[in-house]
Design a protein around this motif. Structure first.
Motif, mmCIF file in Angstrom:
data_model
loop_
_atom_site.group_PDB
_atom_site.id
_atom_site.type_symbol
_atom_site.label_atom_id
_atom_site.label_comp_id
_atom_site.label_asym_id
_atom_site.label_seq_id
_atom_site.Cartn_x
_atom_site.Cartn_y
_atom_site.Cartn_z
ATOM 1 N N GLY A 348 0.781 -1.237 0.000
ATOM 2 C CA GLY A 348 0.000 0.000 0.000
ATOM 3 C C GLY A 348 0.806 1.276 0.000
ATOM 4 O O GLY A 348 0.235 2.371 -0.087
ATOM 5 N N LYS A 349 2.136 1.200 0.092
ATOM 6 C CA LYS A 349 2.957 2.412 0.125
ATOM 7 C C LYS A 349 2.774 3.247 -1.135
ATOM 8 O O LYS A 349 2.661 4.471 -1.070
ATOM 9 N N CYS A 350 2.731 2.577 -2.288
ATOM 10 C CA CYS A 350 2.624 3.293 -3.559
ATOM 11 C C CYS A 350 1.285 4.008 -3.699
ATOM 12 O O CYS A 350 1.214 5.098 -4.269
ATOM 13 N N LEU A 351 0.224 3.409 -3.169
ATOM 14 C CA LEU A 351 -1.097 4.025 -3.274
ATOM 15 C C LEU A 351 -1.133 5.353 -2.526
ATOM 16 O O LEU A 351 -1.761 6.316 -2.970
ATOM 17 N N GLU A 352 -0.435 5.414 -1.391
ATOM 18 C CA GLU A 352 -0.380 6.649 -0.617
ATOM 19 C C GLU A 352 0.311 7.766 -1.399
ATOM 20 O O GLU A 352 0.001 8.939 -1.226
ATOM 21 N N LEU A 353 1.253 7.389 -2.277
ATOM 22 C CA LEU A 353 2.053 8.366 -2.999
ATOM 23 C C LEU A 353 1.499 8.707 -4.381
ATOM 24 O O LEU A 353 1.855 9.734 -4.946
ATOM 25 N N CYS A 354 0.649 7.859 -4.926
ATOM 26 C CA CYS A 354 0.173 8.026 -6.298
ATOM 27 C C CYS A 354 -0.801 9.189 -6.413
ATOM 28 O O CYS A 354 -1.884 9.151 -5.808
ATOM 29 N N PRO A 355 -0.467 10.229 -7.191
ATOM 30 C CA PRO A 355 -1.392 11.367 -7.348
ATOM 31 C C PRO A 355 -2.704 10.966 -8.017
ATOM 32 O O PRO A 355 -3.728 11.603 -7.784
ATOM 33 N N GLN A 356 -2.659 9.906 -8.854
ATOM 34 C CA GLN A 356 -3.861 9.485 -9.564
ATOM 35 C C GLN A 356 -4.736 8.526 -8.742
ATOM 36 O O GLN A 356 -5.817 8.159 -9.183
ATOM 37 N N LYS A 357 -4.211 8.109 -7.569
ATOM 38 C CA LYS A 357 -4.919 7.162 -6.698
ATOM 39 C C LYS A 357 -5.272 5.872 -7.445
ATOM 40 O O LYS A 357 -6.362 5.317 -7.306
ATOM 41 N N ILE A 358 -4.330 5.406 -8.233
ATOM 42 C CA ILE A 358 -4.510 4.174 -8.994
ATOM 43 C C ILE A 358 -4.424 2.979 -8.050
ATOM 44 O O ILE A 358 -3.598 2.965 -7.128
ATOM 45 N N ASP A 359 -5.244 1.977 -8.271
ATOM 46 C CA ASP A 359 -5.170 0.733 -7.509
ATOM 47 C C ASP A 359 -3.978 -0.069 -8.032
ATOM 48 O O ASP A 359 -4.125 -1.032 -8.790
#
Length: 376
Positions: A348-359
């Motif tokens: 889940g680390k990447c989801l927190e950082l993704c501006p597009q909120k991609i799954d």
């Protein structure tokens, strides 16, 4: 070069601006900028009339600001505008804010910033803005070290409305392109800022390059309407046609991109109603391909488990557009085993950082299943 005079900012900006976040690199290490190639791009852009350059504390592992300092200082300081950003997710106290800002001045070899932004604001980062960041940067503006203060934004329009109500801003940066105008609420963000007379920098006008490579069906629609125009030029013209856009930011990586973009803005023509219908048709065809809305911003990197997320998604998106199993297999095999989607542990680390909120983890599972079914 088309220029926009912004009285409230006492500035006249080139409508095309250069984002120093996708510079050519040596090998696969994004912190190793290929200086000769990158310098040539900047020189060509300046020769073509570009006068706004955008960097950030985190771009290219911190080396983008260093490159900006090394590269732009050979030009008169009053001949260009320099913009950079503070990452609120790295600021918990005043000392950290001060350390970052002072380091940026040294990296960029400058005594002041023409434009300065709080980077990538969303609802998870307004705490740092309220407690430390805004007051510190407002003081730097009073001292003349920041000439114009703004923010870049990736969140729901309601959060934007709170930001412009609670703080005084000179300008703002939002993701704006014809694909996201309705789908991601870009229209509401644009209107919210325009109602407050806050000039806008349009970022991701080509959606990280996705709108330059729309696939055969959507590209054919654009080529039928304007055979000589690139797909990227359509996207840039769309963003530049909006009256409250002060500049359109493009992260250029090749001389071909620089030359094509300069050509678009040297004899700029606003998008007309007939052309908007063409873009709507192309966008519908592109959406039907089922691509992942990744802009290759690389905020999700590094993955703790080594997944090269943007590269994995790029290979998958190409597959979705061309529907060629063989091409997917060949491209996917260029990734090391640890770099592939199967290495994702859904932390889940990447989801927190993704501006597009991609799954991201969900798509990684889908891509891993695809590569297994194809025997990669």
């Amino acid at each position: 070069m088309e220029k926009r005079k912004i009285p409230s900012l006492n500035a006249e900006l080139s409508l095309l601006s250069f984002g120093l976040m996708r510079l050519p690199i040596i090998g696969e290490d994004h912190s190793k900028i290929d200086y000769p190639k990158a310098q040539a791009l900047v020189d060509a852009a300046i020769k073509g009339g570009v006068n706004y350059f955008d960097t950030a504390y985190v771009y290219h592992g911190g080396m983008s600001e260093v490159f900006a300092g090394d590269t732009l200082t050979k030009y008169p300081r009053d001949s260009y505008y320099l913009a950079t950003k503070m990452p609120p997710w790295q600021v918990e106290n005043l000392d950290q804010a001060r350390q970052i800002f002072e380091e940026q001045l040294k990296r960029c070899k400058t005594g002041y910033f023409d434009f300065y932004l709080v980077h990538s604001l969303d609802h998870t980062r307004t705490g740092a803005l309220k407690t430390v960041v805004y007051d510190y940067l407002a003081k730097k503006k009073e001292e003349g070290l920041i000439r114009r203060l703004g923010f870049s934004f990736h969140d729901h329009p309601n959060i934007m409305k709170e930001l412009v109500k609670d703080y005084a801003w000179d300008f703002a940066m939002i993701q704006l392109n014809y694909m996201d105008w309705e789908a991601l609420g870009a229209r509401i963000l644009y209107e919210t800022l325009s109602e407050k007379n806050i000039p806008i920098v349009a970022m991701e006008p080509v959606r990280g390059g996705a709108l330059a490579n729309l696939g055969d069906a959507a590209t054919a629609v654009l080529k039928k309407a304007a055979p000589q125009a690139s797909a990227a030029s359509w996207a840039l013209r769309y963003a530049g046609s909006l009256p409250n856009i002060m500049t359109v930011l493009s992260g250029m990586s090749t001389m071909e991109q620089v030359e094509d973009n300069l050509s678009t803005f040297e004899s700029f023509k606003a998008i007309n109603d007939e052309e908007r219908k063409v873009l709507e048709e192309a966008a519908a065809l592109y959406r039907s391909s089922g691509t992942i809305p990744c802009t290759d911003c690389q905020y999700c990197l590094p993955c703790p488990f080594g997944v090269e997320i943007p590269r994995v998604f790029a290979v998958y998106n190409h597959f979705r557009m061309v529907k060629n199993n063989y091409a997917f297999i060949n491209s996917y095999r260029t990734l090391d085993e640890k770099e592939r989607a199967g290495s994702c542990k859904s932390c889940g680390k990447c989801l927190e950082l993704c501006p597009q909120k991609i799954d991201i983890s969900g798509f990684c599972k889908e891509i891993d299943e695809l590569q297994k079914s194809l025997g990669v």
